[in-house]
Design a protein around this motif. Structure first.
Motif, PDB file in Angstrom:
ATOM      1  N   ILE A 184       7.492  -4.388   5.849  1.00  0.00           N
ATOM      2  CA  ILE A 184       8.630  -3.650   5.301  1.00  0.00           C
ATOM      3  C   ILE A 184       8.124  -2.392   4.672  1.00  0.00           C
ATOM      4  O   ILE A 184       7.151  -2.692   3.758  1.00  0.00           O
ATOM      5  CB  ILE A 184       9.740  -4.375   4.428  1.00  0.00           C
ATOM      6  CG1 ILE A 184      10.898  -3.706   4.408  1.00  0.00           C
ATOM      7  CG2 ILE A 184       8.873  -4.808   3.281  1.00  0.00           C
ATOM      8  CD1 ILE A 184      12.090  -4.553   3.742  1.00  0.00           C
ATOM      9  N   ARG A 185       9.044  -1.124   4.648  1.00  0.00           N
ATOM     10  CA  ARG A 185       8.514   0.049   3.887  1.00  0.00           C
ATOM     11  C   ARG A 185       9.733   0.191   3.062  1.00  0.00           C
ATOM     12  O   ARG A 185      11.043  -0.049   3.256  1.00  0.00           O
ATOM     13  CB  ARG A 185       8.390   1.054   4.906  1.00  0.00           C
ATOM     14  CG  ARG A 185       7.366   0.962   5.807  1.00  0.00           C
ATOM     15  CD  ARG A 185       7.376   2.229   6.905  1.00  0.00           C
ATOM     16  NE  ARG A 185       6.069   2.139   7.611  1.00  0.00           N
ATOM     17  CZ  ARG A 185       5.000   2.731   7.476  1.00  0.00           C
ATOM     18  NH1 ARG A 185       5.025   3.777   6.507  1.00  0.00           N
ATOM     19  NH2 ARG A 185       3.899   2.785   8.234  1.00  0.00           N
ATOM     20  N   PHE A 186       9.324   0.709   1.813  1.00  0.00           N
ATOM     21  CA  PHE A 186      10.472   1.302   1.098  1.00  0.00           C
ATOM     22  C   PHE A 186      10.090   2.692   0.242  1.00  0.00           C
ATOM     23  O   PHE A 186       8.767   2.859   0.173  1.00  0.00           O
ATOM     24  CB  PHE A 186      10.651   0.301  -0.431  1.00  0.00           C
ATOM     25  CG  PHE A 186      11.258  -0.948  -0.164  1.00  0.00           C
ATOM     26  CD1 PHE A 186      12.506  -1.001   0.280  1.00  0.00           C
ATOM     27  CD2 PHE A 186      10.688  -2.237  -0.171  1.00  0.00           C
ATOM     28  CE1 PHE A 186      13.225  -2.052   0.512  1.00  0.00           C
ATOM     29  CE2 PHE A 186      11.118  -3.459   0.205  1.00  0.00           C
ATOM     30  CZ  PHE A 186      12.469  -3.406   0.344  1.00  0.00           C
ATOM     31  N   PRO A 187      10.854   3.406   0.108  1.00  0.00           N
ATOM     32  CA  PRO A 187      10.288   4.783  -0.855  1.00  0.00           C
ATOM     33  C   PRO A 187       9.644   4.503  -2.133  1.00  0.00           C
ATOM     34  O   PRO A 187      10.087   3.596  -2.759  1.00  0.00           O
ATOM     35  CB  PRO A 187      11.603   5.493  -0.765  1.00  0.00           C
ATOM     36  CG  PRO A 187      12.830   4.973   0.042  1.00  0.00           C
ATOM     37  CD  PRO A 187      12.248   3.577   0.189  1.00  0.00           C
ATOM     38  N   LEU A 188       8.928   5.562  -2.502  1.00  0.00           N
ATOM     39  CA  LEU A 188       8.588   5.269  -3.758  1.00  0.00           C
ATOM     40  C   LEU A 188       9.819   5.182  -4.852  1.00  0.00           C
ATOM     41  O   LEU A 188      10.489   6.005  -4.528  1.00  0.00           O
ATOM     42  CB  LEU A 188       7.618   6.427  -4.257  1.00  0.00           C
ATOM     43  CG  LEU A 188       6.095   6.523  -3.418  1.00  0.00           C
ATOM     44  CD1 LEU A 188       5.447   7.933  -4.089  1.00  0.00           C
ATOM     45  CD2 LEU A 188       5.381   5.222  -3.573  1.00  0.00           C
ATOM     46  N   GLY A 189       9.545   4.320  -5.918  1.00  0.00           N
ATOM     47  CA  GLY A 189      10.602   4.408  -6.777  1.00  0.00           C
ATOM     48  C   GLY A 189      11.560   3.337  -6.546  1.00  0.00           C
ATOM     49  O   GLY A 189      12.558   2.617  -7.150  1.00  0.00           O
ATOM     50  N   VAL A 190      11.487   2.817  -5.110  1.00  0.00           N
ATOM     51  CA  VAL A 190      12.403   1.394  -4.972  1.00  0.00           C
ATOM     52  C   VAL A 190      11.327   0.283  -4.839  1.00  0.00           C
ATOM     53  O   VAL A 190      10.487   0.121  -4.318  1.00  0.00           O
ATOM     54  CB  VAL A 190      12.881   1.794  -3.571  1.00  0.00           C
ATOM     55  CG1 VAL A 190      13.706   0.591  -2.718  1.00  0.00           C
ATOM     56  CG2 VAL A 190      13.868   2.798  -3.514  1.00  0.00           C
ATOM     57  N   ALA A 243       0.766  -1.226   0.001  1.00  0.00           N
ATOM     58  CA  ALA A 243       0.047   0.128   0.041  1.00  0.00           C
ATOM     59  C   ALA A 243       1.024   1.297  -0.014  1.00  0.00           C
ATOM     60  O   ALA A 243       1.933   1.315   0.560  1.00  0.00           O
ATOM     61  CB  ALA A 243      -0.956  -0.051   1.201  1.00  0.00           C
ATOM     62  N   ARG A 244       0.467   2.240  -0.631  1.00  0.00           N
ATOM     63  CA  ARG A 244       0.952   3.566  -0.654  1.00  0.00           C
ATOM     64  C   ARG A 244       0.814   4.281   0.566  1.00  0.00           C
ATOM     65  O   ARG A 244      -0.344   4.497   1.169  1.00  0.00           O
ATOM     66  CB  ARG A 244       0.652   4.421  -1.642  1.00  0.00           C
ATOM     67  CG  ARG A 244       1.336   5.807  -1.771  1.00  0.00           C
ATOM     68  CD  ARG A 244       0.889   6.796  -2.723  1.00  0.00           C
ATOM     69  NE  ARG A 244       1.564   8.007  -2.639  1.00  0.00           N
ATOM     70  CZ  ARG A 244       1.276   9.085  -3.492  1.00  0.00           C
ATOM     71  NH1 ARG A 244       0.453   9.029  -4.238  1.00  0.00           N
ATOM     72  NH2 ARG A 244       2.173  10.224  -3.176  1.00  0.00           N
ATOM     73  N   ARG A 245       1.732   4.825   1.355  1.00  0.00           N
ATOM     74  CA  ARG A 245       1.332   5.632   2.607  1.00  0.00           C
ATOM     75  C   ARG A 245       2.389   6.854   2.326  1.00  0.00           C
ATOM     76  O   ARG A 245       3.633   6.656   2.782  1.00  0.00           O
ATOM     77  CB  ARG A 245       2.133   4.748   3.837  1.00  0.00           C
ATOM     78  CG  ARG A 245       1.154   3.596   4.045  1.00  0.00           C
ATOM     79  CD  ARG A 245      -0.418   4.051   4.494  1.00  0.00           C
ATOM     80  NE  ARG A 245      -1.284   3.046   4.697  1.00  0.00           N
ATOM     81  CZ  ARG A 245      -2.148   2.478   3.951  1.00  0.00           C
ATOM     82  NH1 ARG A 245      -2.095   2.993   2.810  1.00  0.00           N
ATOM     83  NH2 ARG A 245      -2.845   1.381   4.358  1.00  0.00           N
ATOM     84  N   GLY A 246       2.146   7.950   1.873  1.00  0.00           N
ATOM     85  CA  GLY A 246       2.808   8.951   1.670  1.00  0.00           C
ATOM     86  C   GLY A 246       3.750   8.744   0.640  1.00  0.00           C
ATOM     87  O   GLY A 246       3.560   8.298  -0.551  1.00  0.00           O
ATOM     88  N   ASP A 247       4.980   8.921   0.975  1.00  0.00           N
ATOM     89  CA  ASP A 247       6.369   8.846  -0.143  1.00  0.00           C
ATOM     90  C   ASP A 247       6.588   7.392  -0.090  1.00  0.00           C
ATOM     91  O   ASP A 247       7.756   7.153  -0.443  1.00  0.00           O
ATOM     92  CB  ASP A 247       7.265   9.702   0.117  1.00  0.00           C
ATOM     93  CG  ASP A 247       6.756  11.223  -0.334  1.00  0.00           C
ATOM     94  OD1 ASP A 247       5.943  11.406  -0.927  1.00  0.00           O
ATOM     95  OD2 ASP A 247       7.572  12.119  -0.042  1.00  0.00           O
ATOM     96  N   GLU A 248       6.074   6.362   0.755  1.00  0.00           N
ATOM     97  CA  GLU A 248       6.670   5.197   0.888  1.00  0.00           C
ATOM     98  C   GLU A 248       5.510   4.054   0.604  1.00  0.00           C
ATOM     99  O   GLU A 248       4.101   4.272   0.208  1.00  0.00           O
ATOM    100  CB  GLU A 248       6.944   4.650   2.345  1.00  0.00           C
ATOM    101  CG  GLU A 248       8.008   5.553   2.899  1.00  0.00           C
ATOM    102  CD  GLU A 248       8.178   5.400   4.109  1.00  0.00           C
ATOM    103  OE1 GLU A 248       9.337   5.128   4.939  1.00  0.00           O
ATOM    104  OE2 GLU A 248       7.155   5.392   5.152  1.00  0.00           O
TER     105      GLU A 248
END
Length: 256
Positions: free
Chosen positions: A135-141, A108-113
């Motif tokens: 686990i979280r990743f930035p958008l684009g990763v 799921a998108r959460r802001g910029d992650e």
């Protein structure tokens, strides 16, 4: 009071809540949480104590470790109707794993992650362990973050790349120029490919899932070892993901 004090306090508080959430179910000590959020220990302790006073955190009297409190559960329950799609997505994720043989995920998108919400492993015995629930990743990763970024309007993509430096943490393949090229490639195929940019030999492919307003709010993805993600199989896996993403997006649209 300086105008930037309140935003700073909110940002620090939010960072601590995320750090505690990432430390569940065992929780985190004050020192661990301060280190994770790059806050001075006294500052972290003061904010953690205030959050506990309001019911957003609990502290184990024996260990001193902080965990999420009842107010977080109540707020999460209230928001679940809009953001929690795991019940609708579970069968789709199962289908992806069963048909492909690879590990399947919902993020799921959460802001910029992006944050991983669901995982189901397929029948193929060799698996990638880059993604796991929470686990979280930035958008684009990773493929999920890339496919969501690629489906945002150009203005939002440009703004994000201007304010974000992924290269320092994720390497030269995550420079603004490299990300822009991958955004363009993703828009051509509709699905994003992560060619082992996070862990050597671990590939991923992702497709966006859209909310009722048409925004890319989630992503389905498949990950596996490189030998299972040869170029000749990209179209097969990408098409499967796009089909299942279309089905899930349809389930999330309100009935007319």
């Amino acid at each position: 009071m300086p105008s930037n004090v309140a935003p700073n306090v909110i940002a620090r508080t939010a960072a601590l809540l995320r750090a505690v959430g990432a430390a569940e179910p065992d929780g985190g000590s004050t020192t661990e949480l301060a280190r994770a959020t790059m806050l001075a220990r006294p500052t972290a302790h003061r904010l953690l104590t205030s959050l506990a006073d309001e019911g957003f955190l609990d502290r184990d009297a024996a260990t001193g470790r902080w965990t999420l409190g009842p107010e977080m559960y109540l707020l999460g329950s209230a928001a679940a109707g809009r953001y929690d799609i795991t019940d609708q997505a579970r069968r789709v994720v199962h289908t992806l794993a069963a048909v492909s043989g690879e590990s399947a995920f919902l993020s799921a998108r959460r802001g910029d992650e992006t944050v991983c919400l669901l995982r189901e492993d397929g029948s193929f015995p060799l698996r990638s362990h880059v993604l796991y629930e929470g686990i979280r990743f930035p958008l684009g990763v990773a493929s999920a973050g890339m496919v969501i970024l690629a489906h945002l309007p150009d203005r939002e993509v440009v703004d994000y790349l201007k304010r974000t430096d992924l290269q320092s943490d994720w390497g030269p393949e995550h420079s603004s120029e490299a990300l822009r090229r991958r955004v363009d490639a993703t828009r051509v195929t509709g699905y994003a490919v992560n060619p082992a940019l996070l862990v050597e030999g671990s590939w991923g492919i992702g497709a966006a899932v859209f909310d009722r307003t048409g925004k890319p709010a989630w992503a389905l993805s498949l990950t596996g070892v490189e030998t299972r993600f040869r170029p000749e199989r990209h179209h097969e896996l990408g098409t499967l993901l796009l089909e299942q993403a279309h089905i899930l997006s349809g389930l999330l649209r309100p009935e007319r």
